[in-house]
Design a protein around this motif. Structure first.
Motif, PDB file in Angstrom:
ATOM      1  N   THR A  33       0.870  -1.169   0.000  1.00  0.00           N
ATOM      2  CA  THR A  33       0.000   0.000   0.000  1.00  0.00           C
ATOM      3  C   THR A  33       0.908   1.220   0.000  1.00  0.00           C
ATOM      4  OG1 THR A  33      -1.795  -1.079   1.198  1.00  0.00           O
ATOM      5  CG2 THR A  33      -1.643   1.329   1.377  1.00  0.00           C
ATOM      6  N   THR A  34       0.662   2.162  -0.877  1.00  0.00           N
ATOM      7  CA  THR A  34       1.485   3.362  -0.951  1.00  0.00           C
ATOM      8  C   THR A  34       0.611   4.595  -0.765  1.00  0.00           C
ATOM      9  OG1 THR A  34       1.324   3.228  -3.359  1.00  0.00           O
ATOM     10  CG2 THR A  34       3.339   2.387  -2.340  1.00  0.00           C
ATOM     11  N   ALA A  35       1.217   5.636  -0.244  1.00  0.00           N
ATOM     12  CA  ALA A  35       0.424   6.794   0.170  1.00  0.00           C
ATOM     13  C   ALA A  35       1.224   8.076   0.080  1.00  0.00           C
ATOM     14  CB  ALA A  35      -0.045   6.599   1.606  1.00  0.00           C
ATOM     15  N   TRP A  36       0.497   9.161   0.145  1.00  0.00           N
ATOM     16  CA  TRP A  36       1.058  10.502   0.288  1.00  0.00           C
ATOM     17  C   TRP A  36       0.650  11.063   1.650  1.00  0.00           C
ATOM     18  CZ3 TRP A  36       4.534  12.601  -2.936  1.00  0.00           C
ATOM     19  CH2 TRP A  36       4.634  12.090  -4.223  1.00  0.00           C
ATOM     20  N   ALA A  50      -4.111   7.289  -0.175  1.00  0.00           N
ATOM     21  CA  ALA A  50      -3.399   6.027  -0.311  1.00  0.00           C
ATOM     22  C   ALA A  50      -3.992   5.237  -1.464  1.00  0.00           C
ATOM     23  CB  ALA A  50      -3.483   5.217   0.976  1.00  0.00           C
ATOM     24  N   ILE A  51      -3.174   4.340  -2.026  1.00  0.00           N
ATOM     25  CA  ILE A  51      -3.652   3.440  -3.071  1.00  0.00           C
ATOM     26  C   ILE A  51      -3.141   2.044  -2.743  1.00  0.00           C
ATOM     27  CG2 ILE A  51      -1.710   3.973  -4.590  1.00  0.00           C
ATOM     28  CD1 ILE A  51      -3.776   3.816  -6.932  1.00  0.00           C
ATOM     29  N   SER A  52      -4.056   1.089  -2.738  1.00  0.00           N
ATOM     30  CA  SER A  52      -3.673  -0.273  -2.391  1.00  0.00           C
ATOM     31  C   SER A  52      -3.074  -0.973  -3.608  1.00  0.00           C
ATOM     32  CB  SER A  52      -4.897  -1.044  -1.900  1.00  0.00           C
ATOM     33  OG  SER A  52      -5.751  -1.335  -2.992  1.00  0.00           O
ATOM     34  N   ARG A  53      -2.542  -2.157  -3.373  1.00  0.00           N
ATOM     35  CA  ARG A  53      -1.944  -2.878  -4.487  1.00  0.00           C
ATOM     36  C   ARG A  53      -2.993  -3.336  -5.493  1.00  0.00           C
ATOM     37  NH1 ARG A  53       0.234  -8.451  -1.680  1.00  0.00           N
ATOM     38  NH2 ARG A  53      -1.730  -9.127  -0.739  1.00  0.00           N
ATOM     39  N   SER A  54      -4.261  -3.347  -5.088  1.00  0.00           N
ATOM     40  CA  SER A  54      -5.342  -3.678  -6.025  1.00  0.00           C
ATOM     41  C   SER A  54      -5.864  -2.446  -6.747  1.00  0.00           C
ATOM     42  CB  SER A  54      -6.499  -4.342  -5.274  1.00  0.00           C
ATOM     43  OG  SER A  54      -7.104  -3.431  -4.380  1.00  0.00           O
TER      44      SER A  54
END
Length: 124
Positions: A33-36, A50-54
């Motif tokens: 999961t990646t985010a700002w 955030a944006i998940s791997r999906s």
């Protein structure tokens, strides 16, 4: 170790737009999961999106209210944050971060890897 490198910050005026980018190693966005986040002087680090791997997205609605959009470009191994209608209160250092999936996306402590940050300054 996941090395994250932000770019795209700068000095802009109220109402302008900026696009931040976060360069990551290959397959980072498929695993984490990646985010700002952002941090203004004297304030705590604040979750933005955030944006998940999906590919599902989570936003801090109160903070960005539809002005910011998070996205991933897998071909370039980058995560982007499109910021429109910028306001002086958006002034901060902006960080990208990566966390193992399943951890609370809005919580800074969930994130194991952080970039060095990029400064965004919005003048009135």
């Amino acid at each position: 170790q996941v090395q994250l490198v932000e770019s795209g910050g700068g000095l802009v005026q109220t109402g302008d737009s900026l696009r931040l980018s976060c360069k990551a190693p290959l397959r980072t966005f498929g695993w984490y999961t990646t985010a700002w986040f952002r941090q203004a002087p004297g304030k705590e680090r604040e979750f933005i999106a955030a944006i998940s791997r999906s590919g599902s997205r989570t936003y801090n609605v109160d903070s960005v209210k539809g002005r910011f959009t998070i996205s991933v470009d897998n071909a370039k191994n980058t995560m982007n944050l499109q910021m429109n209608s910028l306001k002086p209160e958006d002034t901060a250092v902006y960080y990208c971060a990566a966390a193992r999936p399943g951890t609370p996306a809005r919580v800074a402590a969930s994130y194991d890897y952080w970039g060095q940050g990029t400064q965004v300054t919005v003048s009135s």
